[in-house]
Design an enzyme around this catalytic site. Structure first.
Site, PDB file in Angstrom:
ATOM      1  N   ARG A 274       7.982 -34.234  -6.510  1.00  0.00           N
ATOM      2  CA  ARG A 274       8.625 -32.919  -6.382  1.00  0.00           C
ATOM      3  C   ARG A 274       8.089 -32.098  -5.202  1.00  0.00           C
ATOM      4  O   ARG A 274       8.313 -30.898  -5.125  1.00  0.00           O
ATOM      5  CB  ARG A 274       8.409 -32.120  -7.670  1.00  0.00           C
TER       6      ARG A 274
ATOM      7  N   CYS B 250      15.830 -31.000 -14.642  1.00  0.00           N
ATOM      8  CA  CYS B 250      15.066 -32.265 -14.612  1.00  0.00           C
ATOM      9  C   CYS B 250      15.036 -33.000 -15.949  1.00  0.00           C
ATOM     10  O   CYS B 250      14.971 -34.227 -15.969  1.00  0.00           O
ATOM     11  CB  CYS B 250      13.663 -32.054 -14.072  1.00  0.00           C
TER      12      CYS B 250
ATOM     13  N   CYS C 176      16.355 -25.460 -16.003  1.00  0.00           N
ATOM     14  CA  CYS C 176      16.109 -26.500 -15.011  1.00  0.00           C
ATOM     15  C   CYS C 176      16.976 -27.706 -15.345  1.00  0.00           C
ATOM     16  O   CYS C 176      17.503 -27.802 -16.452  1.00  0.00           O
ATOM     17  CB  CYS C 176      14.633 -26.897 -14.998  1.00  0.00           C
TER      18      CYS C 176
ATOM     19  N   GLU D  86       7.113 -16.416  -1.677  1.00  0.00           N
ATOM     20  CA  GLU D  86       8.032 -16.836  -2.742  1.00  0.00           C
ATOM     21  C   GLU D  86       8.248 -15.697  -3.742  1.00  0.00           C
ATOM     22  O   GLU D  86       9.367 -15.402  -4.151  1.00  0.00           O
ATOM     23  CB  GLU D  86       7.472 -18.054  -3.496  1.00  0.00           C
TER      24      GLU D  86
ATOM     25  N   LYS E 264       2.306 -20.741 -11.668  1.00  0.00           N
ATOM     26  CA  LYS E 264       2.156 -21.922 -12.499  1.00  0.00           C
ATOM     27  C   LYS E 264       1.646 -23.090 -11.681  1.00  0.00           C
ATOM     28  O   LYS E 264       2.200 -23.330 -10.613  1.00  0.00           O
ATOM     29  CB  LYS E 264       3.527 -22.256 -13.092  1.00  0.00           C
TER      30      LYS E 264
ATOM     31  N   CYS F 185      14.896 -31.864 -10.197  1.00  0.00           N
ATOM     32  CA  CYS F 185      15.278 -30.547 -10.713  1.00  0.00           C
ATOM     33  C   CYS F 185      16.600 -30.040 -10.145  1.00  0.00           C
ATOM     34  O   CYS F 185      17.000 -28.907 -10.414  1.00  0.00           O
ATOM     35  CB  CYS F 185      14.161 -29.545 -10.435  1.00  0.00           C
TER      36      CYS F 185
ATOM     37  N   ARG G  67       5.585 -33.975 -18.733  1.00  0.00           N
ATOM     38  CA  ARG G  67       6.620 -34.921 -18.304  1.00  0.00           C
ATOM     39  C   ARG G  67       6.727 -36.082 -19.269  1.00  0.00           C
ATOM     40  O   ARG G  67       7.820 -36.611 -19.499  1.00  0.00           O
ATOM     41  CB  ARG G  67       6.328 -35.405 -16.885  1.00  0.00           C
TER      42      ARG G  67
ATOM     43  N   LYS H 261       5.511 -21.980  -8.163  1.00  0.00           N
ATOM     44  CA  LYS H 261       5.307 -23.176  -8.991  1.00  0.00           C
ATOM     45  C   LYS H 261       4.823 -24.287  -8.068  1.00  0.00           C
ATOM     46  O   LYS H 261       5.538 -24.706  -7.158  1.00  0.00           O
ATOM     47  CB  LYS H 261       6.609 -23.560  -9.674  1.00  0.00           C
TER      48      LYS H 261
ATOM     49  N   SER I  91       0.520 -27.978 -19.496  1.00  0.00           N
ATOM     50  CA  SER I  91       0.172 -29.052 -20.429  1.00  0.00           C
ATOM     51  C   SER I  91      -1.128 -29.778 -20.074  1.00  0.00           C
ATOM     52  O   SER I  91      -1.914 -30.105 -20.965  1.00  0.00           O
ATOM     53  CB  SER I  91       1.324 -30.058 -20.496  1.00  0.00           C
TER      54      SER I  91
HETATM   55  C1  PBG Z   1      10.620 -28.264 -15.410  1.00  0.00           C
HETATM   56  C2  PBG Z   1       9.290 -27.848 -15.868  1.00  0.00           C
HETATM   57  C3  PBG Z   1       8.056 -28.517 -15.793  1.00  0.00           C
HETATM   58  C4  PBG Z   1       7.128 -27.726 -16.463  1.00  0.00           C
HETATM   59  C5  PBG Z   1       7.809 -26.594 -16.891  1.00  0.00           C
HETATM   60  N1  PBG Z   1       9.122 -26.672 -16.490  1.00  0.00           N
HETATM   61  C6  PBG Z   1       7.715 -29.842 -15.270  1.00  0.00           C
HETATM   62  C7  PBG Z   1       7.752 -30.150 -13.838  1.00  0.00           C
HETATM   63  O1  PBG Z   1       8.068 -29.329 -12.985  1.00  0.00           O
HETATM   64  O2  PBG Z   1       7.514 -31.332 -13.565  1.00  0.00           O
HETATM   65  C8  PBG Z   1       5.678 -28.049 -16.692  1.00  0.00           C
HETATM   66  C9  PBG Z   1       5.078 -27.477 -17.921  1.00  0.00           C
HETATM   67  C10 PBG Z   1       3.762 -28.012 -18.327  1.00  0.00           C
HETATM   68  O3  PBG Z   1       3.170 -28.928 -17.703  1.00  0.00           O
HETATM   69  O4  PBG Z   1       3.270 -27.525 -19.339  1.00  0.00           O
HETATM   70  N2  PBG Z   1      10.907 -28.142 -14.085  1.00  0.00           N
END
Ligand code: PBG
Length: 323
Positions: A216, A120, A118, A232, A247, A128, A204, A194, A273
């Protein structure tokens, strides 16, 4: 079949051995992937111990420990020295993930190295993809940079690449770029469904990837949409995904099940997270027993249909699963 009293479901719950015999879902350290952050400087994170940032040196030590505990798969994220508009730190040969891969690959041939692909973490604006003059993320202009990033990870030693940007067409673009580079055998884990989720908050903070403007929602999915999640996933399968991901995990267990049923591919679920932080916070104030709660959560993600569980709890769970 006669009902009660002839039928008593409690009969099969009476002893531990019986319960072990009839258990429908298994949870093993083989199913788990540990996410790791690599940065120029180590930075412990008291509130989220699993989200501490590692240096290239300390990530080597961490992987050694993970392997000792039986965790054989990691997902690498990078925090670059410097960010720019395009996110060039994502694909440069000396990028932080590329350096970590070159350090880990020869040392641990048995370790599966998966990378998050990615932009970002590498862009000044924190989006991203590439931002156009109107402040919108330009889908097609982003594809080439994402594909370039995936190729550079695979060249540096990644076993699997996992694009997480949610641009349309990225799986096809990544597959074509890998094949053109002779990397036919590098599988793609597609972050297919996602969702634009509040549960990415702690990530983040750790990755410094909060968008500088906007959010996003113009590329990540609306949490209300299950049918679209299936579309998707099916598109990513058509474009060449080897594994599809849902996710976050916990608010989307129904999506995990429907994606599994519709694709019959290996399914990954990302226990993100914020989901981790909630358990840690509740355990810290004594509101729940961490070990029991975590094993219940991970088992529920498996029961929903996930083959692979990406989780910050992986290291702890590995210890708890060693009976
Ligand atoms: C990057 C990405 C993100 C996460 C994984 N890859 C953050 C987002 O999309 O803002 C989140 C992972 C997590 O919260 O554990 N695009």
């Amino acid at each position: 079949m006669s009902a009660f009293p002839a039928t008593r479901l409690r009969r099969l719950r009476r002893t531990g051995a019986l319960r072990d015999l009839v258990r429908e879902t298994t949870l093993s350290v083989d199913d788990l992937v540990m996410p790791l952050f690599v940065a120029p400087e180590a930075l412990p994170n008291e509130r989220l111990p699993g989200l501490a940032r590692h240096t290239v040196d300390s990530v080597v030590q961490e992987c050694e420990e993970l392997l000792r505990l039986g965790v054989k798969s990691v997902l690498l994220f990078g925090l670059p020295d410097e960010k720019d508009e395009e996110g060039s730190g994502a694909w440069t040969r000396d990028g932080v993930v590329q350096r970590a891969l070159r350090a880990l690959r020869p040392r641990f041939p048995e370790l599966l190295l998966m990378t998050d692909v990615c932009l970002c973490e590498y862009t000044t604006h924190g989006h991203c993809g590439v931002v156009d003059p109107n402040g919108e993320v330009d889908n097609d202009a982003s594809l080439e940079l994402i594909a370039r990033t995936a190729v550079s990870h695979a060249r540096a030693g990644a076993d699997i690449v996992a694009p997480s940007d949610m641009m349309d067409g990225r799986i096809g673009a990544v597959r074509a770029a890998l094949d053109e580079d002779g990397l036919h055998d590098t599988p793609i884990v597609a972050y297919s469904a996602k969702f634009a989720s509040a549960f990415y908050g702690p990530f983040r903070e750790a990755a410094g990837s909060t968008p500088a403007f906007g959010d996003r929602r113009a590329y990540q999915m609306d949490p209300a949409n299950g049918d679209e999640a299936l579309r998707e996933a099916l598109l990513d399968v058509q474009e060449g995904a080897d594994v599809v991901m849902v996710k976050p995990a916990l608010s989307y267990l129904d999506v995990i099940r429907s994606v599994k049923d519709a694709t019959r591919l290996p399914i990954a679920a990302y226990n993100v997270s914020g989901e981790y932080a909630m358990v840690k916070a509740a355990a810290a104030v004594g509101a729940l027993d961490e070990r029991t709660a975590v094993l219940e959560i991970l088992t529920s993600i498996r029961r929903a249909g996930a083959d692979i569980v990406i989780t910050y709890h992986a290291k702890d769970a590995a210890q708890w699963l060693q009976k």
